[in-house]
Design a protein around this motif. Structure first.
Motif, mmCIF file in Angstrom:
data_model
loop_
_atom_site.group_PDB
_atom_site.id
_atom_site.type_symbol
_atom_site.label_atom_id
_atom_site.label_comp_id
_atom_site.label_asym_id
_atom_site.label_seq_id
_atom_site.Cartn_x
_atom_site.Cartn_y
_atom_site.Cartn_z
ATOM 1 N N SER A 144 0.808 -1.220 0.000
ATOM 2 C CA SER A 144 0.000 0.000 0.000
ATOM 3 C C SER A 144 0.844 1.274 0.000
ATOM 4 C CB SER A 144 -0.935 0.000 1.217
ATOM 5 O OG SER A 144 -1.813 -1.083 1.166
ATOM 6 N N SER A 145 1.893 1.305 0.814
ATOM 7 C CA SER A 145 2.725 2.502 0.887
ATOM 8 C C SER A 145 3.441 2.752 -0.433
ATOM 9 C CB SER A 145 3.736 2.373 2.026
ATOM 10 O OG SER A 145 4.588 1.265 1.818
ATOM 11 N N ARG A 146 3.862 1.686 -1.085
ATOM 12 C CA ARG A 146 4.546 1.855 -2.371
ATOM 13 C C ARG A 146 3.586 2.338 -3.447
ATOM 14 N NH1 ARG A 146 8.840 -2.653 -3.537
ATOM 15 N NH2 ARG A 146 9.657 -1.561 -1.711
ATOM 16 N N VAL A 147 2.348 1.872 -3.403
ATOM 17 C CA VAL A 147 1.347 2.344 -4.361
ATOM 18 C C VAL A 147 1.085 3.837 -4.175
ATOM 19 C CG1 VAL A 147 -1.087 2.174 -5.007
ATOM 20 C CG2 VAL A 147 0.245 0.102 -4.637
ATOM 21 N N VAL A 148 1.019 4.299 -2.917
ATOM 22 C CA VAL A 148 0.827 5.730 -2.648
ATOM 23 C C VAL A 148 1.988 6.538 -3.205
ATOM 24 C CG1 VAL A 148 0.683 7.461 -0.834
ATOM 25 C CG2 VAL A 148 -0.622 5.339 -0.626
ATOM 26 N N ARG A 149 3.209 6.062 -3.024
ATOM 27 C CA ARG A 149 4.382 6.786 -3.556
ATOM 28 C C ARG A 149 4.358 6.816 -5.081
ATOM 29 N NH1 ARG A 149 7.191 4.086 0.763
ATOM 30 N NH2 ARG A 149 7.988 2.515 -0.692
ATOM 31 N N ILE A 150 3.964 5.715 -5.686
ATOM 32 C CA ILE A 150 3.851 5.683 -7.148
ATOM 33 C C ILE A 150 2.822 6.712 -7.617
ATOM 34 C CG2 ILE A 150 3.078 4.291 -9.112
ATOM 35 C CD1 ILE A 150 4.283 1.851 -7.710
ATOM 36 N N GLY A 151 1.685 6.779 -6.917
ATOM 37 C CA GLY A 151 0.660 7.745 -7.284
ATOM 38 C C GLY A 151 1.149 9.179 -7.182
ATOM 39 N N LEU A 152 1.905 9.494 -6.147
ATOM 40 C CA LEU A 152 2.442 10.849 -5.988
ATOM 41 C C LEU A 152 3.443 11.181 -7.097
ATOM 42 C CD1 LEU A 152 2.940 11.008 -2.107
ATOM 43 C CD2 LEU A 152 1.197 12.186 -3.467
#
Length: 339
Positions: free
Chosen positions: A164-172
């Motif tokens: 989940s945290s990596r997906v958020v960073r990818i989105g940013l």
């Protein structure tokens, strides 16, 4: 070919497709003769029925907004959908909502209220939001292709690679790429002199359309836009094709199990449909702007409306039908309302 046009004030204006001649025109045109607002175009030849045309377009916008809001609500409230694949789908739905909200005011304003003028700062702001949403949608589609590639080709490492945290960073990162890279040309647009009585090709503002109206040397902006499109949307499409080539090779290399093949490829069908729904109108509109100078103005308007309406309208339908978890949750919501 060079043409001389007499303006309303009696001044003689020089019109040409050459960048150098446009630059000369900017140098010779007084500042008070350059326009500070642009005319938006509805459906040429159908002005008498603009009100009727606005009704299906309004319902298309309404369906797109409700559909994407429903996708976001289901993903937020359904714990089983708190997975990378659906997080990326939520980003796609948010982007589609942004595109609807950026274009609906001017499109419906032209059709229903005859609001056919837009000031230059508002037009440039709309360009920024429309193109940033388009770049973001392209980037999210690439991220979704990468998600499917990892899920099928490296299923044992999928959870570790995409948490989940990596997906958020990818989105940013995708959001920054879709916005920051669009900022350099904006100061040039604010300073450009634009030809008087400039009429755009659509009911909203587009970068390539506004460049056509500039009475200045637009070489840098045109070149920058071309490079930016190749590095963003062009590279996204290339990587999507590579991802699906690798997915297809992996699936064909599996043990001979038709059910396994169908299940693996079935998770990709909705994404492939979303890619086609986005890139086909984009390519069609680009071709019309590049090679359709002598095409009917109505064709430009139709392609422009397909470009802004088709992806936000179709993506919720595609994922609602092809994704079993979302489809079953929608059925549950409908059945609860009928009780």
């Amino acid at each position: 070919m060079i043409r001389f046009i007499v303006s309303r004030t009696g001044s003689v204006l020089l019109r040409s497709g050459s960048h150098s001649l446009k630059f000369l025109m900017a140098m010779s045109t007084p500042a008070n003769l350059t326009t500070t607002e642009f005319a938006l175009r509805g459906f040429p030849g159908l002005e008498a029925v603009h009100g009727w045309i606005g009704i299906p377009i309004f319902f298309a916008y309404l369906a797109a907004i409700l559909g994407n809001c429903t996708i976001l609500y289901i993903i937020r409230t359904e714990p089983s959908l708190h997975q990378p694949m659906y997080y990326f789908l939520a980003m796609l739905a948010t982007t589609d909502l942004g595109l609807c909200l950026a274009t609906a005011p001017t499109v419906l304003g032209v059709l229903w209220f005859q609001l056919k003028k837009i000031r230059k700062p508002c037009c440039i702001a709309q360009i920024f939001f429309i193109h940033s949403c388009s770049f973001m949608e392209s980037a999210v589609l690439f991220a979704m292709a990468l998600d499917r590639f990892l899920a099928i080709c490296s299923p044992l490492r999928y959870t570790a690679l995409l948490n989940s945290s990596r997906v958020v960073r990818i989105g940013l990162v995708l959001l920054l790429r879709s916005t920051v890279l669009l900022m350099p040309p904006l100061p040039f647009f604010l300073k450009f002199p634009f030809c008087p009585d400039a009429t755009l090709s659509h009911s909203y503002c587009l970068h390539q359309d506004l460049l056509r109206m500039a009475c200045a040397d637009t070489t840098f902006s045109s070149f920058y836009a071309l490079i930016l499109i190749l590095l963003t949307m062009g590279s996204d499409l290339l990587f999507i094709l590579i991802s699906y080539g690798l997915i297809l090779r992996t699936v064909l290399g599996m043990a001979s199990d038709n059910q396994g093949h169908h299940k693996a490829l079935g998770t990709c069908v909705s994404h492939i449909c979303a890619v086609l729904v986005f890139y086909v109108p984009v390519l069609g509109l680009s071709i019309v702007h590049r090679f359709g100078q002598h095409a009917p103005a109505l064709l430009h308007v139709i392609m422009g409306n397909v470009y802004i309406l088709l992806p936000p309208l179709m993506n919720p339908i595609i994922y609602s039908i092809k994704t079993k978890q979302i489809y079953s949750r929608i059925l549950r919501m409908i059945s609860m309302k009928n009780l």
